[in-house]
Design a protein around this motif. Structure first.
Motif, PDB file in Angstrom:
ATOM      1  N   GLY A 142     -11.667   9.995  -0.049  1.00  0.00           N
ATOM      2  CA  GLY A 142     -12.605   8.953  -0.447  1.00  0.00           C
ATOM      3  C   GLY A 142     -12.699   7.800   0.522  1.00  0.00           C
ATOM      4  O   GLY A 142     -13.608   6.968   0.395  1.00  0.00           O
ATOM      5  N   ALA A 143     -11.806   7.690   1.478  1.00  0.00           N
ATOM      6  CA  ALA A 143     -11.858   6.585   2.433  1.00  0.00           C
ATOM      7  C   ALA A 143     -12.934   6.863   3.476  1.00  0.00           C
ATOM      8  O   ALA A 143     -13.168   8.009   3.871  1.00  0.00           O
ATOM      9  CB  ALA A 143     -10.505   6.401   3.105  1.00  0.00           C
ATOM     10  N   ILE A 144     -13.568   5.796   3.940  1.00  0.00           N
ATOM     11  CA  ILE A 144     -14.635   5.942   4.931  1.00  0.00           C
ATOM     12  C   ILE A 144     -14.325   5.182   6.214  1.00  0.00           C
ATOM     13  O   ILE A 144     -14.940   5.426   7.246  1.00  0.00           O
ATOM     14  CB  ILE A 144     -15.982   5.464   4.348  1.00  0.00           C
ATOM     15  CG1 ILE A 144     -15.887   4.015   3.893  1.00  0.00           C
ATOM     16  CG2 ILE A 144     -16.424   6.368   3.215  1.00  0.00           C
ATOM     17  CD1 ILE A 144     -17.198   3.449   3.377  1.00  0.00           C
ATOM     18  N   SER A 145     -13.393   4.250   6.186  1.00  0.00           N
ATOM     19  CA  SER A 145     -13.070   3.431   7.358  1.00  0.00           C
ATOM     20  C   SER A 145     -11.992   4.109   8.202  1.00  0.00           C
ATOM     21  O   SER A 145     -10.916   4.460   7.690  1.00  0.00           O
ATOM     22  CB  SER A 145     -12.588   2.041   6.917  1.00  0.00           C
ATOM     23  OG  SER A 145     -12.049   1.333   8.016  1.00  0.00           O
ATOM     24  N   GLU A 146     -12.285   4.282   9.492  1.00  0.00           N
ATOM     25  CA  GLU A 146     -11.295   4.879  10.381  1.00  0.00           C
ATOM     26  C   GLU A 146     -10.105   3.947  10.560  1.00  0.00           C
ATOM     27  O   GLU A 146      -8.975   4.398  10.722  1.00  0.00           O
ATOM     28  CB  GLU A 146     -11.925   5.185  11.748  1.00  0.00           C
ATOM     29  CG  GLU A 146     -12.926   6.315  11.736  1.00  0.00           C
ATOM     30  CD  GLU A 146     -12.295   7.629  11.295  1.00  0.00           C
ATOM     31  OE1 GLU A 146     -11.124   7.880  11.650  1.00  0.00           O
ATOM     32  OE2 GLU A 146     -12.962   8.387  10.571  1.00  0.00           O
ATOM     33  N   ARG A 147     -10.352   2.646  10.538  1.00  0.00           N
ATOM     34  CA  ARG A 147      -9.251   1.694  10.654  1.00  0.00           C
ATOM     35  C   ARG A 147      -8.283   1.867   9.485  1.00  0.00           C
ATOM     36  O   ARG A 147      -7.062   1.827   9.656  1.00  0.00           O
ATOM     37  CB  ARG A 147      -9.798   0.265  10.688  1.00  0.00           C
ATOM     38  CG  ARG A 147      -8.732  -0.789  10.994  1.00  0.00           C
ATOM     39  CD  ARG A 147      -9.253  -2.189  10.664  1.00  0.00           C
ATOM     40  NE  ARG A 147     -10.467  -2.503  11.379  1.00  0.00           N
ATOM     41  CZ  ARG A 147     -10.497  -3.033  12.605  1.00  0.00           C
ATOM     42  NH1 ARG A 147      -9.358  -3.295  13.224  1.00  0.00           N
ATOM     43  NH2 ARG A 147     -11.648  -3.298  13.196  1.00  0.00           N
ATOM     44  N   PHE A 148      -8.857   2.056   8.286  1.00  0.00           N
ATOM     45  CA  PHE A 148      -8.032   2.238   7.092  1.00  0.00           C
ATOM     46  C   PHE A 148      -7.224   3.532   7.184  1.00  0.00           C
ATOM     47  O   PHE A 148      -6.039   3.570   6.833  1.00  0.00           O
ATOM     48  CB  PHE A 148      -8.919   2.237   5.847  1.00  0.00           C
ATOM     49  CG  PHE A 148      -8.166   2.361   4.555  1.00  0.00           C
ATOM     50  CD1 PHE A 148      -7.611   1.237   3.944  1.00  0.00           C
ATOM     51  CD2 PHE A 148      -8.003   3.591   3.944  1.00  0.00           C
ATOM     52  CE1 PHE A 148      -6.909   1.361   2.757  1.00  0.00           C
ATOM     53  CE2 PHE A 148      -7.305   3.718   2.760  1.00  0.00           C
ATOM     54  CZ  PHE A 148      -6.757   2.591   2.167  1.00  0.00           C
ATOM     55  N   LYS A 149      -7.885   4.610   7.642  1.00  0.00           N
ATOM     56  CA  LYS A 149      -7.209   5.910   7.713  1.00  0.00           C
ATOM     57  C   LYS A 149      -6.056   5.907   8.710  1.00  0.00           C
ATOM     58  O   LYS A 149      -5.089   6.655   8.553  1.00  0.00           O
ATOM     59  CB  LYS A 149      -8.204   6.999   8.102  1.00  0.00           C
ATOM     60  CG  LYS A 149      -9.287   7.259   7.068  1.00  0.00           C
ATOM     61  CD  LYS A 149     -10.248   8.309   7.580  1.00  0.00           C
ATOM     62  CE  LYS A 149     -11.397   8.550   6.600  1.00  0.00           C
ATOM     63  NZ  LYS A 149     -12.357   9.548   7.113  1.00  0.00           N
ATOM     64  N   ASN A 150      -6.144   5.101   9.759  1.00  0.00           N
ATOM     65  CA  ASN A 150      -5.155   5.131  10.841  1.00  0.00           C
ATOM     66  C   ASN A 150      -4.222   3.926  10.838  1.00  0.00           C
ATOM     67  O   ASN A 150      -3.498   3.706  11.805  1.00  0.00           O
ATOM     68  CB  ASN A 150      -5.870   5.201  12.197  1.00  0.00           C
ATOM     69  CG  ASN A 150      -6.693   6.465  12.345  1.00  0.00           C
ATOM     70  OD1 ASN A 150      -6.205   7.554  12.081  1.00  0.00           O
ATOM     71  ND2 ASN A 150      -7.951   6.322  12.759  1.00  0.00           N
ATOM     72  N   VAL A 151      -4.222   3.130   9.781  1.00  0.00           N
ATOM     73  CA  VAL A 151      -3.384   1.939   9.747  1.00  0.00           C
ATOM     74  C   VAL A 151      -1.901   2.333   9.680  1.00  0.00           C
ATOM     75  O   VAL A 151      -1.538   3.342   9.060  1.00  0.00           O
ATOM     76  CB  VAL A 151      -3.768   1.049   8.548  1.00  0.00           C
ATOM     77  CG1 VAL A 151      -3.369   1.696   7.227  1.00  0.00           C
ATOM     78  CG2 VAL A 151      -3.124  -0.321   8.680  1.00  0.00           C
TER      79      VAL A 151
END
Length: 689
Positions: A142-151
């Motif tokens: 459900g996540a769409i932000s790459e920054r969020f996925k790779n934090v």
């Protein structure tokens, strides 16, 4: 009177007047709605009617209470159904743990189902990285932000840090405003980028260790019930089990692989040890049968699947190795070479100076360590190893092996055992050669001594060497530096004729052979000593000797020839004795300065003129004297016109006053011949000039 069935029908047909007149009928209708799982909207609509259409407060209160009780039951049913669905998801996830082999697929399924159960916008699972000492997101849905996925989350920041520290679930209804944990700018930026507001996280526990966290997020503020927290914790526990089982399974696989590799390695080592023992036995049997170095080299090459060559103490290929290579090449040519490379690459590689330098360095290191060394050089994928062959404290030679694959430690030890055996064989050969050498030296001493033994006694000395004294003989005397005599003898022995006596005598190398073998002897001298850049030999070769009693005087004459060559400053050549005999008598016991002084005093101005003008008046004058002062014969020999010859002789008249006087011809002729010898331009005896 309205029956219960009529009330139910009225409820379904929106008959409020009938329902409102009979509370019992309303309750029956509510039961029917509960039975068919009516939507919450229907109960709300019913409450609105009661509030609007029932004027009696008492009746309205009774009806409203009944509807609200039904609504509470409906909510309880919905909650129970949701729990049942959640339990089914937990059971499905447990089944996935046994059905799905891919850990990432299992974790992805857990995250996806957690998100579906709670109706959340985002679900993700973090894992603890022991190497970097932080958390990273391993699975997300459900996540769409790459920054969020790779934090990456430090262990002392964010909800992950709080869960890791307290090992309990944590709920935040508004993450960015929550002061219950330490915030990190990078994490907050990723949260803001994704639009996350509320977050619920449960730890992934393995024993007392937290290895990660399972989270659900929403993009609006939200509170979660205790049962939701418990359910998420259950899913987190299942994820922890999956991760731990995967880790244990991976460790088991690695351990199994290592055990398999160790078993294979032990098996290979056992085979190599057995092969090494077999190789040692074969080499021992070979030596016991009286093998040659070629036999041993062939065996070592076959045992180690490589190519072997032997170097002498000067790090040069031995004559035996070169002869073996030529024979191998000839055999390949006869069999039909397809144009590929020759079998043994070492002889070609050793022609390269970088490879020679690498061999020299490796050999030096091997002598210090007592072990063989790998030759570090660019050899096009060929691995080369060298072992020093030692006899007491001196170098006997070196054994080299070339292989297209890496040589294992066990094979290295086999190669080193082969080198030890090769050293023993060389020492044995040296002892045998020493016995023969002593007998050969005694025979030479008896032949060149002024007090010769009888012919029959001399023949008995030379007969074991295949030399017949009844046939014409030839003698050669070679001078090398004293420390190089033994090396020079070993270099020559493989190339001289079989019927040759050759030993060191009075600081010189003396060789005696049949006249028919003289050409082969001369060729051997050129191929070995003169071709070796480490040596500076001088040699004189006699003419045919038909009488044995002429050998002592011939030996002295050859020695005088060596002296005259030294006096002329010559090196690295073999000259016929006839060319030097007269000069050696004239200048016996003379030094270089004496001979040079005689030449300069006699021809100095003529030689200087030739050097200054780049002419050859000395050659012209020598040709004129050797043709008995016959101008036409001299001009023909030089390929010039008679007038040109006369002009040259006139120039000689100006430079050498009185040279035409009869008393100076002999002196001048000798000086010219010596100058020709000194310049290396002397023609063989009997030249047409």
């Amino acid at each position: 009177m309205l029956t219960t069935q009529d009330a139910v029908t009225a409820v379904h047909t929106d008959g409020p007047a009938l329902v409102l007149e009979n509370p019992g009928a309303l309750q029956a209708g509510l039961l029917s709605m509960l039975q068919r799982n009516a939507a919450m909207r229907e109960y709300d609509d019913l409450l609105s009617r009661v509030d609007t259409d029932v004027p009696d407060p008492a009746l309205r209160c009774v009806l409203t209470g009944s509807i609200r009780a039904a609504l509470a039951i409906c909510e309880q049913q919905m909650l129970q159904q949701q729990r049942e669905r959640s339990l089914a998801v937990v059971l499905e996830t447990a089944q996935d743990l046994t059905a799905i082999r891919d850990l990432d697929m299992v974790l992805g399924a857990i995250v996806r189902r957690a998100r579906q159960i709670f109706g959340s916008h985002i679900g993700y699972l973090t894992n603890f990285d022991r190497l970097r000492n932080d958390f990273y997101i391993r699975a997300t849905d459900g996540a769409i932000s790459e920054r969020f996925k790779n934090v990456r989350v430090p262990i002392d920041h964010g909800i992950c840090g709080h869960v890791l520290k307290h090992k309990t679930p944590y709920h935040s209804s508004d993450y960015l405003l929550d002061a219950g944990f330490a915030h990190d700018q990078g994490i907050d930026l990723a949260i803001r980028d994704e639009g996350v507001r509320s977050l619920l996280g449960a730890p992934l526990m393995v024993g007392n260790h937290c290895i990660g966290m399972l989270c659900i997020c929403d993009r609006h503020p939200r509170r979660h019930e205790p049962w939701e927290v418990a359910l998420l914790s259950t899913l987190a526990a299942q994820a922890a089990i999956a991760i731990e089982n995967a880790r244990l399974f991976q460790e088991a696989q690695v351990a199994l692989q290592r055990a398999s590799e160790a078993n294979a390695s032990l098996h290979r080592q056992a085979e190599e040890i057995e092969a090494a023992a077999d190789a040692q036995e074969q080499m021992t049997k070979l030596v016991a049968r009286g093998c040659t170095m070629l036999d041993l080299m062939e065996m070592v090459g076959q045992l180690l699947d490589g190519h072997v060559v032997l170097l002498d103490e000067a790090e040069q290929l031995t004559q035996q190795t070169q002869a073996r290579r030529l024979a191998s090449d000839a055999a390949e040519d006869k069999a039909g070479d397809d144009g590929g490379a020759r079998g043994n690459p070492l002889p070609v590689l050793l022609q390269s100076m970088p490879v020679q330098d690498a061999v020299h360095q490796a050999l030096g290191a091997g002598r210090r360590s007592g072990r063989s060394q790998e030759v570090e050089c660019d050899s096009n994928g060929v691995h080369i190893r060298v072992a020093a062959l030692m006899g007491a404290d001196r170098l006997l030679g070196a054994l080299l092996i070339a292989s297209n694959h890496l040589i294992t430690p066990t094979r290295i030890r086999t190669f080193e055992r082969g080198a030890l055996v090769a050293g023993v064989v060389l020492l044995s050969q040296e002892r045998s050669e020493l016995v023969v050498s002593n007998e050969s030296a005694a025979a030479i001493r008896a032949l060149v001594s002024w007090q010769q033994e009888g012919l029959s006694a001399l023949q008995s000395r030379t007969k074991p060497f295949g030399l017949s004294l009844a046939d014409p003989l030839r003698m050669a005397v070679i001078s090398v530096e004293g420390r190089d005599i033994e090396y020079a003898l070993r270099r020559m022995r493989a190339g001289v004729p079989r019927d040759t006596l050759m030993e060191e005598f009075e600081g010189l190398i003396v060789a005696l052979c049949a006249d028919t073998s003289a050409a082969q002897l001369d060729q051997a001298l050129h191929d070995t000593l003169l071709a070796d850049e480490r040596l500076t030999p001088l040699g004189v070769l006699s003419g045919p000797l038909s009488r044995v009693d002429a050998l002592p005087s011939c030996f002295r004459a050859l020695k005088r020839g060596i002296d005259i060559l030294r006096a002329l400053g010559r090196s690295r050549e073999v000259a016929p004795e006839a060319m030097l005999s007269m000069y050696s008598l004239l200048f016996e016991q003379r030094q270089v300065v004496d001979v040079s002084g005689f030449i300069d005093a006699t021809l100095g101005r003529l030689v200087s003129h030739d050097q200054r003008r780049n002419t050859d008046l000395t050659g012209t004058l020598l040709a004129y004297l050797e043709h008995a002062q016959n101008a036409k014969a001299t001009a023909d020999a030089l390929g010039i016109h008679v007038n040109t010859l006369r002009q040259r002789l006139e120039t000689v008249d100006d430079l050498l006053k009185g040279w035409r006087q009869d008393g100076r011809f002999l002196e001048l002729h000798v000086a010219l011949r010596l100058q020709s010898l000194r310049s290396g331009l002397q023609r063989p005896a009997g030249d047409a000039h």
